[in-house]
Design a protein around this motif. Structure first.
Motif, mmCIF file in Angstrom:
data_model
loop_
_atom_site.group_PDB
_atom_site.id
_atom_site.type_symbol
_atom_site.label_atom_id
_atom_site.label_comp_id
_atom_site.label_asym_id
_atom_site.label_seq_id
_atom_site.Cartn_x
_atom_site.Cartn_y
_atom_site.Cartn_z
ATOM 1 N N THR A 1 37.407 48.036 45.561
ATOM 2 C CA THR A 1 38.603 47.462 44.755
ATOM 3 C C THR A 1 39.269 46.264 45.405
ATOM 4 N N ASP A 2 39.360 45.323 44.564
ATOM 5 C CA ASP A 2 39.900 43.886 45.366
ATOM 6 C C ASP A 2 41.404 43.447 44.987
ATOM 7 N N GLN B 1 39.927 44.558 35.413
ATOM 8 C CA GLN B 1 40.908 43.680 36.299
ATOM 9 C C GLN B 1 42.429 43.887 35.441
ATOM 10 N N LEU C 1 44.044 40.543 44.957
ATOM 11 C CA LEU C 1 44.486 39.150 45.205
ATOM 12 C C LEU C 1 46.113 39.226 45.234
ATOM 13 N N HIS D 1 46.960 40.472 41.614
ATOM 14 C CA HIS D 1 45.656 40.839 40.764
ATOM 15 C C HIS D 1 44.905 41.848 41.330
ATOM 16 N N ALA E 1 41.250 43.682 41.012
ATOM 17 C CA ALA E 1 39.825 43.989 40.300
ATOM 18 C C ALA E 1 39.071 45.046 40.738
ATOM 19 N N THR E 2 38.259 45.863 39.885
ATOM 20 C CA THR E 2 37.533 47.074 40.198
ATOM 21 C C THR E 2 35.889 46.815 40.297
ATOM 22 N N ARG E 3 35.388 47.736 40.830
ATOM 23 C CA ARG E 3 33.796 47.328 41.007
ATOM 24 C C ARG E 3 33.040 47.215 39.342
ATOM 25 N N PRO E 4 33.483 47.778 38.705
ATOM 26 C CA PRO E 4 32.896 47.541 37.082
ATOM 27 C C PRO E 4 33.443 46.077 36.519
ATOM 28 N N GLY E 5 34.526 45.449 37.117
ATOM 29 C CA GLY E 5 35.005 44.349 36.435
ATOM 30 C C GLY E 5 36.055 44.376 35.771
#
Lengths: 154, 147
Positions: free
Chosen positions: B84-85, B136, B87, B128, B130-134
């Motif tokens: 999980t990213d 956000q 930003l 912001h 973003a998760t592994r499946p995209g």
């Protein structure tokens, strides 16, 4: 009687020779077709397993750097296979124009391993020729047949 | 003449058999590869549809110079904190993570809370995730502890 047997033998050899030739060509052609079908199947599987998602925050000012005239796009590998990070294998189209690989740099920012594995994020920096005009812009990233578009306002 | 025709037919028939033996496995393999790919893609799409996250809050403490982002997994998919990213103002950062207060845990199960902690000297405006499946989410940052 002897001449009849000789002509029959010649005809037999000719018939077998022609049939062998036809069979050989047919086997060779089908072998080529089989190889193409296998390659195509693998290619389709790879395309289906490829999925990228642009995760850049279009609500921030981090996409366009007016000082260095660069555009930074963050792309996440949301597919099921590792992807290439070579700029030659990642196509970028910016505002409808193809960006040559020498004008892009790619770094895997989520790990230090350098490989763009499943779940990892790359930072794709596009070096522009000049500054961007105020308005809407569009960057398209294409990897192994999967295409994602980033629209942002400067 | 009859014998020649029979012989030629036999040779061509053998050629047909060899061709079929080459073509049939190739077609089967290609279809299987395509089917595997489609199944995998369907699974991914299902995972994406079942994924949902909500930002509880994103607070920057000006005194501690620390940003804390709290997120709930409100879907039915088990996510991974490492994938999980975060930003911060559009910049990718590598924050420390805890799931339900456990810093060694990476599995972000449904109903649990993921907390990102990121030290930064400047107060950010926006985060912001973003998760592994995209999937956000993004939100503005609340600044506290201002002197």
């Amino acid at each position: 009687m002897a001449s009849l047997s000789a002509s029959s033998l010649i005809l037999f050899i000719a018939a077998i020779g022609i049939a062998a030739g036809v069979s050989g060509v047919m086997v060779d052609s089908v072998g080529g077709i089989s190889e193409s079908i296998t390659t195509h199947g693998d290619s389709v599987e790879e395309q289906l397993e490829t999925d990228i998602t642009i995760i850049s925050d279009t609500g921030s000012d981090a996409i366009y750097d007016g000082t260095n005239d660069t555009v930074t796009v963050l792309v996440k590998n949301t597919g099921a296979r590792p992807l290439p990070t070579d700029p030659d294998l990642v196509d970028v189209v910016f505002d409808g124009e193809y960006v040559v690989p020498s004008s892009t740099t790619i770094d895997v920012v989520s790990t230090n391993t350098g490989t763009w594995k499943e779940g990892e994020v790359i930072e794709l920096v596009i070096d522009l020729d000049g500054s961007l005009a105020t308005g809407e812009h569009r960057a398209t990233v294409i990897v192994d047949g999967d295409e994602e578009v980033l629209r942002f306002y400067v | 003449m009859g014998f020649s025709a029979s012989g030629a037919t036999a040779v061509i028939f053998i050629g047909l058999l060899v061709s079929a033996a080459t073509l049939v496995p190739a077609v089967q393999d290609a279809r299987e590869a395509q089917r595997d790919g489609l199944t995998e893609r369907d699974d991914r799409m299902l995972e994406q549809r079942n994924t949902d996250i909500e930002v509880v809050d994103a607070v920057y403490n000006d005194t501690e110079e620390r940003l804390v982002v709290r997120l709930d997994n409100t879907g039915t998919t088990t996510l991974d904190a490492e994938e999980t990213d975060l930003l911060v103002d559009g910049e990718y950062v590598g924050p420390s993570t805890t799931v339900d207060g456990d810093g060694t845990r990476s599995l972000w199960s449904p109903g649990t809370r993921l907390v990102f902690t990121h030290d930064t000297t400047t107060a950010p405006d926006r985060v912001h995730v973003a998760t592994r499946p995209g999937v956000q989410v993004a939100t503005n940052v609340t600044v506290t502890g201002v002197n």
